[in-house]
Write a protein that holds these residues in place. Structure first.
Motif, PDB file in Angstrom:
ATOM      1  N   VAL A 191       0.848  -1.204   0.000  1.00  0.00           N
ATOM      2  CA  VAL A 191       0.000   0.000   0.000  1.00  0.00           C
ATOM      3  C   VAL A 191       0.883   1.253   0.000  1.00  0.00           C
ATOM      4  O   VAL A 191       0.593   2.235  -0.697  1.00  0.00           O
ATOM      5  N   LEU A 194      -9.124   1.969   0.742  1.00  0.00           N
ATOM      6  CA  LEU A 194      -8.865   0.556   0.977  1.00  0.00           C
ATOM      7  C   LEU A 194     -10.109  -0.116   1.544  1.00  0.00           C
ATOM      8  O   LEU A 194     -10.888   0.523   2.265  1.00  0.00           O
ATOM      9  N   LEU A 242      -1.956   0.933   8.238  1.00  0.00           N
ATOM     10  CA  LEU A 242      -2.465   1.441   6.953  1.00  0.00           C
ATOM     11  C   LEU A 242      -2.903   2.894   7.086  1.00  0.00           C
ATOM     12  O   LEU A 242      -2.723   3.718   6.187  1.00  0.00           O
TER      13      LEU A 242
END
Ligand code: SAM
Ligand code: SF4
Length: 349
Positions: A74, A85, A105
């Motif tokens: 990512v 996402l 993330l």
């Protein structure tokens, strides 16, 4: 660097011209800004339309991408225009400490939306932690409102109670609105369509009906119990006037409608009767590190080994964009267009 593709039965797939730099764009001019990340192929349920009752040949632990590897992918895709996402599976909550992945993330520059698809069985107890870690939105699969039916569709007794507790926990944790995904099957749950639709009059929920898609294991259900979205809309229109609406954030392939004055919406996802591929903005990352340009079909690019060798993945991402097909080729009652998939859980539905 040589680029190797796994092509399960589709040799010589055409490659299209794409911009060699800048934001990810495929050969049909579609901007790709959304990645669906499957964190596991395993599941604690066995939904009749998804996977066989005895399960599937599961991936081995060493075949799974680690959380750090997912984050690395990512991180390399965010500068190429990746913005949103979705964490999915299998059932993502069966993987340990999912919140730690979400936290990592969340800290990546450019990622501004993280959603989670879950069956909610394990949500009670972790909903708040996931919210704090940075999950913005939840999609919960709920194919019936009748406990015995939920258990029989999921083929796991005792699921309904946990799912309802999970939904309550999600609301308490501040996940509003919640999107409910309901796969409609004739004779199994289609008599509940109106009841589901009426939820949108009472709660700010987005109830989305999904047409069953064919995979290797569900061909009988898919061909014999299929209910088209057109039929659903027609039926729901009989209990109240529906107007087309824009739908919630991240509305993807669904078309949305609402009853007058209702706080929620009704969506239909029509992979079979209405192709939404021209608006496709996504790619998928499987639990074992295959980058898939389309949910269905045989094309995927293995990222795991190049990543483990320390190679850059941008060239592989661009190569995957070059072979992203214009559309999927699913047909009723046949798994030909699925590219050999046994279940959507294998690629993150
Ligand atoms: N386990 C999670 C869940 O059920 O929400 C995430 C993975 S599941 C594969 C993602 C979505 O795919 C669910 O909404 C599920 O209902 C849907 N799905 C699975 N198999 C399907 C099929 N054959 N046709 C249509 N939808 C399917
Ligand atoms: Fe599991 Fe989701 Fe598939 Fe149901 S649809 S078996 S919950 S992965």
């Amino acid at each position: 660097m040589s680029t190797k593709f796994v092509q399960l039965g589709t040799p010589d797939w055409p490659r299209h011209e794409i911009p060699e730099s800048g934001p990810m764009t495929d050969g049909f001019g579609r901007r790709i800004e959304y990645l669906r990340i499957s964190v596991t192929d395993k599941c604690n349920l066995r939904c009749v339309y998804c996977m066989p009752e005895e399960g599937l040949p599961w991936l081995r632990k060493e075949e799974l991408l680690t959380y750090e590897e997912i984050v690395q992918i990512v991180r390399e895709m965010a500068p190429l225009g990746l913005r949103r996402l979705r964490i999915t599976g299998g059932e993502p909550l069966v993987r340990r400490d999912l919140a730690s992945l979400v936290r990592m993330l969340r800290s990546i520059d450019g990622i501004d939306d993280i959603a989670l698809s879950t069956n909610a069985v394990l949500l009670d107890g972790v909903a708040e932690e996931l919210r704090e870690a940075g999950v913005d939105r939840l999609n919960v699969s709920l194919d019936s409102l009748i406990p015995e039916r939920i258990d029989s569709i999921a083929r796991r007794p005792g699921s309904a109670e946990k799912i309802f507790a999970g939904l309550d926990a999600a609301q308490c944790a501040g996940f509003t609105p919640i999107k409910i995904n309901c796969v409609v099957m004739r004779g199994r749950n289609d008599d509940e369509v109106e009841t589901f639709a009426n939820i949108s009059r009472e709660r700010p929920w987005h109830v989305r009906f999904i047409e069953v898609m064919p995979t290797g294991d569900n061909l009988q259900v898919q061909s014999e119990e299929f209910v088209s979205a057109e039929e659903l809309i027609e039926r729901i229109s009989r209990i109240g006037k529906l107007k087309p609406v824009a739908g919630p954030k991240g509305n993807g392939p669904a078309r949305y409608f609402a009853f007058d004055g209702a706080p929620g919406t009704i969506g239909v996802i029509t992979p079979m009767s209405h192709n939404y591929c021209d608006r496709c903005n996504r790619m998928r990352l499987t639990a074992d590190g295959q980058l898939r340009p389309c949910l269905f079909g045989s094309i995927q690019t293995p990222l795991r080994e190049p990543l483990r060798r320390g190679e850059a993945i941008e060239p592989l991402v661009r190569e995957t964009l070059r072979i992203k097909p214009e559309r999927h080729w699913l047909t009723h009652g046949s798994d030909q267009g699925s590219g050999g998939l046994l279940a959507l859980s294998q690629v993150g539905g």
